[in-house]
Design a protein around this motif. Structure first.
Motif, PDB file in Angstrom:
ATOM      1  N   ARG A 261      36.564  66.739  26.278  1.00 46.66           N
ATOM      2  CA  ARG A 261      36.785  65.104  25.906  1.00 46.66           C
ATOM      3  C   ARG A 261      37.667  65.274  24.849  1.00 46.66           C
ATOM      4  NH1 ARG A 261      32.522  62.094  28.047  1.00 46.66           N
ATOM      5  NH2 ARG A 261      30.766  63.140  28.633  1.00 46.66           N
ATOM      6  N   ASN A 262      37.894  66.095  23.942  1.00 48.14           N
ATOM      7  CA  ASN A 262      38.470  66.059  22.738  1.00 48.14           C
ATOM      8  C   ASN A 262      40.191  66.442  23.053  1.00 48.14           C
ATOM      9  OD1 ASN A 262      38.373  68.740  23.226  1.00 48.14           O
ATOM     10  ND2 ASN A 262      37.923  69.159  20.950  1.00 48.14           N
ATOM     11  N   VAL A 263      40.669  66.489  24.376  1.00 50.81           N
ATOM     12  CA  VAL A 263      41.749  67.146  24.477  1.00 50.81           C
ATOM     13  C   VAL A 263      42.831  65.735  25.097  1.00 50.81           C
ATOM     14  CG1 VAL A 263      43.360  68.510  26.401  1.00 50.81           C
ATOM     15  CG2 VAL A 263      41.120  69.261  25.419  1.00 50.81           C
ATOM     16  N   ARG A 264      44.121  65.926  24.431  1.00 53.76           N
ATOM     17  CA  ARG A 264      44.938  64.729  24.975  1.00 53.76           C
ATOM     18  C   ARG A 264      45.632  64.806  26.107  1.00 53.76           C
ATOM     19  NH1 ARG A 264      48.652  62.118  20.445  1.00 53.76           N
ATOM     20  NH2 ARG A 264      49.932  63.902  21.229  1.00 53.76           N
ATOM     21  N   ARG A 265      45.372  64.307  27.124  1.00 58.72           N
ATOM     22  CA  ARG A 265      45.927  64.425  28.358  1.00 58.72           C
ATOM     23  C   ARG A 265      46.553  62.977  28.837  1.00 58.72           C
ATOM     24  NH1 ARG A 265      41.503  66.888  32.164  1.00 58.72           N
ATOM     25  NH2 ARG A 265      42.916  66.732  33.771  1.00 58.72           N
ATOM     26  N   GLY A 266      47.502  63.140  29.755  1.00 61.48           N
ATOM     27  CA  GLY A 266      48.201  62.026  30.498  1.00 61.48           C
ATOM     28  C   GLY A 266      47.270  61.292  31.345  1.00 61.48           C
ATOM     29  N   PRO A 267      47.813  60.344  32.355  1.00 58.42           N
ATOM     30  CA  PRO A 267      46.746  59.858  33.555  1.00 58.42           C
ATOM     31  C   PRO A 267      46.400  61.103  34.354  1.00 58.42           C
ATOM     32  CG  PRO A 267      48.780  58.335  32.964  1.00 58.42           C
ATOM     33  CD  PRO A 267      48.842  59.741  32.297  1.00 58.42           C
ATOM     34  N   ILE A 268      45.240  60.872  35.096  1.00 59.67           N
ATOM     35  CA  ILE A 268      44.670  62.090  35.825  1.00 59.67           C
ATOM     36  C   ILE A 268      44.487  61.165  37.179  1.00 59.67           C
ATOM     37  CG2 ILE A 268      43.036  63.625  36.320  1.00 59.67           C
ATOM     38  CD1 ILE A 268      42.367  63.523  33.132  1.00 59.67           C
TER      39      ILE A 268
ATOM     40  N   ALA B 281      30.652  64.008  45.969  1.00 56.55           N
ATOM     41  CA  ALA B 281      31.345  64.360  44.636  1.00 56.55           C
ATOM     42  C   ALA B 281      32.543  65.405  44.698  1.00 56.55           C
ATOM     43  CB  ALA B 281      30.214  64.726  43.634  1.00 56.55           C
ATOM     44  N   MET B 282      33.304  65.276  43.688  1.00 57.14           N
ATOM     45  CA  MET B 282      34.476  66.514  43.943  1.00 57.14           C
ATOM     46  C   MET B 282      34.857  66.873  42.589  1.00 57.14           C
ATOM     47  SD  MET B 282      38.523  66.038  45.271  1.00 57.14           S
ATOM     48  CE  MET B 282      38.731  64.514  44.306  1.00 57.14           C
ATOM     49  N   THR B 283      34.892  68.314  42.250  1.00 55.92           N
ATOM     50  CA  THR B 283      35.268  68.746  40.721  1.00 55.92           C
ATOM     51  C   THR B 283      36.637  69.481  40.783  1.00 55.92           C
ATOM     52  OG1 THR B 283      32.922  69.089  40.471  1.00 55.92           O
ATOM     53  CG2 THR B 283      34.488  70.131  38.943  1.00 55.92           C
ATOM     54  N   ILE B 284      37.288  69.181  39.959  1.00 50.63           N
ATOM     55  CA  ILE B 284      38.577  69.985  39.946  1.00 50.63           C
ATOM     56  C   ILE B 284      38.736  70.660  38.748  1.00 50.63           C
ATOM     57  CG2 ILE B 284      41.218  69.436  39.994  1.00 50.63           C
ATOM     58  CD1 ILE B 284      40.666  67.050  41.722  1.00 50.63           C
ATOM     59  N   LYS B 285      39.047  71.969  38.840  1.00 51.24           N
ATOM     60  CA  LYS B 285      39.365  72.842  37.488  1.00 51.24           C
ATOM     61  C   LYS B 285      40.607  73.177  37.585  1.00 51.24           C
ATOM     62  CE  LYS B 285      34.377  73.726  37.099  1.00 51.24           C
ATOM     63  NZ  LYS B 285      33.473  74.986  36.801  1.00 51.24           N
ATOM     64  N   GLY B 286      41.330  73.073  36.200  1.00 52.81           N
ATOM     65  CA  GLY B 286      42.619  73.915  35.992  1.00 52.81           C
ATOM     66  C   GLY B 286      42.859  74.247  34.462  1.00 52.81           C
ATOM     67  N   ARG B 287      44.002  74.857  34.544  1.00 44.50           N
ATOM     68  CA  ARG B 287      44.164  75.522  33.074  1.00 44.50           C
ATOM     69  C   ARG B 287      45.687  74.886  32.604  1.00 44.50           C
ATOM     70  NH1 ARG B 287      42.093  79.988  30.398  1.00 44.50           N
ATOM     71  NH2 ARG B 287      43.596  80.958  28.784  1.00 44.50           N
ATOM     72  N   SER B 288      45.981  74.255  31.338  1.00 48.13           N
ATOM     73  CA  SER B 288      47.197  73.997  31.143  1.00 48.13           C
ATOM     74  C   SER B 288      47.872  75.070  30.736  1.00 48.13           C
ATOM     75  CB  SER B 288      46.871  72.944  29.881  1.00 48.13           C
ATOM     76  OG  SER B 288      46.339  73.538  28.569  1.00 48.13           O
TER      77      SER B 288
ATOM     78  N   MET C  79      47.360  66.103  36.813  1.00 48.35           N
ATOM     79  CA  MET C  79      46.268  66.759  36.117  1.00 48.35           C
ATOM     80  C   MET C  79      46.548  66.103  34.609  1.00 48.35           C
ATOM     81  SD  MET C  79      44.044  68.315  37.787  1.00 48.35           S
ATOM     82  CE  MET C  79      43.209  69.690  36.639  1.00 48.35           C
ATOM     83  N   GLY C  80      47.744  65.553  34.164  1.00 51.36           N
ATOM     84  CA  GLY C  80      47.873  64.979  33.255  1.00 51.36           C
ATOM     85  C   GLY C  80      48.297  65.745  31.837  1.00 51.36           C
ATOM     86  N   TYR C  81      48.760  66.981  32.504  1.00 58.51           N
ATOM     87  CA  TYR C  81      49.379  67.946  31.676  1.00 58.51           C
ATOM     88  C   TYR C  81      50.169  69.000  32.310  1.00 58.51           C
ATOM     89  CZ  TYR C  81      45.379  70.731  33.360  1.00 58.51           C
ATOM     90  OH  TYR C  81      44.285  71.529  33.972  1.00 58.51           O
ATOM     91  N   PRO C  82      51.171  69.684  31.771  1.00 57.56           N
ATOM     92  CA  PRO C  82      51.844  70.663  32.476  1.00 57.56           C
ATOM     93  C   PRO C  82      51.128  72.132  32.625  1.00 57.56           C
ATOM     94  CG  PRO C  82      52.729  70.394  30.253  1.00 57.56           C
ATOM     95  CD  PRO C  82      51.577  69.563  30.338  1.00 57.56           C
ATOM     96  N   PHE C  83      51.589  72.893  33.619  1.00 56.79           N
ATOM     97  CA  PHE C  83      50.833  73.934  34.060  1.00 56.79           C
ATOM     98  C   PHE C  83      51.694  75.044  33.844  1.00 56.79           C
ATOM     99  CE2 PHE C  83      48.631  71.124  37.046  1.00 56.79           C
ATOM    100  CZ  PHE C  83      47.432  71.619  36.826  1.00 56.79           C
ATOM    101  N   PRO C  84      51.224  76.307  33.643  1.00 56.16           N
ATOM    102  CA  PRO C  84      52.071  77.445  33.400  1.00 56.16           C
ATOM    103  C   PRO C  84      52.632  78.067  34.474  1.00 56.16           C
ATOM    104  CG  PRO C  84      49.802  78.166  33.220  1.00 56.16           C
ATOM    105  CD  PRO C  84      49.943  76.528  33.386  1.00 56.16           C
ATOM    106  N   PRO C  85      53.561  78.685  34.658  1.00 53.20           N
ATOM    107  CA  PRO C  85      54.245  79.227  35.854  1.00 53.20           C
ATOM    108  C   PRO C  85      52.937  79.988  36.581  1.00 53.20           C
ATOM    109  CG  PRO C  85      55.520  79.669  34.131  1.00 53.20           C
ATOM    110  CD  PRO C  85      54.464  79.011  33.311  1.00 53.20           C
ATOM    111  N   GLY C  86      53.023  79.813  38.028  1.00 54.47           N
ATOM    112  CA  GLY C  86      52.081  80.304  38.656  1.00 54.47           C
ATOM    113  C   GLY C  86      50.528  79.824  38.575  1.00 54.47           C
ATOM    114  N   GLY C  87      50.459  78.507  37.979  1.00 54.94           N
ATOM    115  CA  GLY C  87      49.062  78.159  37.547  1.00 54.94           C
ATOM    116  C   GLY C  87      48.460  77.787  38.920  1.00 54.94           C
ATOM    117  N   LYS C  88      47.169  77.766  39.010  1.00 49.42           N
ATOM    118  CA  LYS C  88      46.172  77.398  39.929  1.00 49.42           C
ATOM    119  C   LYS C  88      45.110  76.233  39.847  1.00 49.42           C
ATOM    120  CE  LYS C  88      47.741  80.520  43.094  1.00 49.42           C
ATOM    121  NZ  LYS C  88      48.965  80.046  44.136  1.00 49.42           N
ATOM    122  N   VAL C  89      44.780  75.689  40.658  1.00 47.22           N
ATOM    123  CA  VAL C  89      43.695  74.456  40.455  1.00 47.22           C
ATOM    124  C   VAL C  89      42.811  74.654  41.625  1.00 47.22           C
ATOM    125  CG1 VAL C  89      43.345  72.048  40.768  1.00 47.22           C
ATOM    126  CG2 VAL C  89      45.169  72.795  39.328  1.00 47.22           C
ATOM    127  N   THR C  90      41.619  74.439  40.921  1.00 44.89           N
ATOM    128  CA  THR C  90      40.386  74.809  42.186  1.00 44.89           C
ATOM    129  C   THR C  90      39.841  73.318  42.505  1.00 44.89           C
ATOM    130  OG1 THR C  90      40.235  77.059  41.538  1.00 44.89           O
ATOM    131  CG2 THR C  90      38.373  75.763  42.787  1.00 44.89           C
TER     132      THR C  90
END
Length: 160
Positions: A47-54, A122-129, A74-85
């Protein structure tokens, strides 16, 4: 009118076609015509992470003969080669990333993901900024089928 100017879907004015519980169907105002179903997460962690619109989208681009294209902002930039599940029930999908978006690589996986969206609750989306923050977004799928069908209907040329 709503402007989704920073989205992978459309950088022009859009019009709400209809709201269906936690999802909505829109059409672009202008050319080329784009129709899409969209939702935002009910819960985002941490909750404490600042993100743009999702946003999560399924989009139709009739001029390019593309239907049911999946994209996630996702409201944040990804690193090169990033993945989302993306997880819906027992189905899991891995998306590739570009800038702040995540996309399905293979069209056949896109169709499977759309079917899972329509069947799930329901859907869950996981990523890493790019900063290394792991995020989890939880979406309700209530209204998904109706929103996807309404958007598709708007972008389907009338027969005959």
């Amino acid at each position: 009118m709503v402007a989704f100017s920073a989205t992978p879907v459309v950088a022009q004015e859009v019009k709400l076609l209809q709201k269906f519980n936690d999802w909505a169907a829109y059409v672009s105002q202008g050319s080329p015509k784009v129709c899409f179903a969209v939702s935002q997460p009910r819960k985002s962690l941490p909750r404490n992470v600042r993100r743009g619109p999702i946003y999560f989208y399924t989009s139709d681009y009739p001029s390019d003969k593309i239907a049911g294209e999946i994209s996630v902002k996702m409201g944040y930039p990804f690193p090169p080669g990033g993945k989302v599940t993306v997880t819906i029930g027992s189905d899991s999908f891995e998306l590739f990333t570009k800038d702040e978006g995540a996309f399905v690589e293979k069209p056949e996986d896109e169709a499977k993901l759309v079917e899972a969206l329509k069947a799930g609750s329901a859907m869950t989306i996981k990523g890493r900024s790019a900063r290394g923050t792991n995020t989890t977004d939880e979406y309700s799928l209530s209204g998904t089928s109706s929103a996807i069908e309404r958007a598709a209907k708007e972008c389907t040329p009338e027969a005959g």
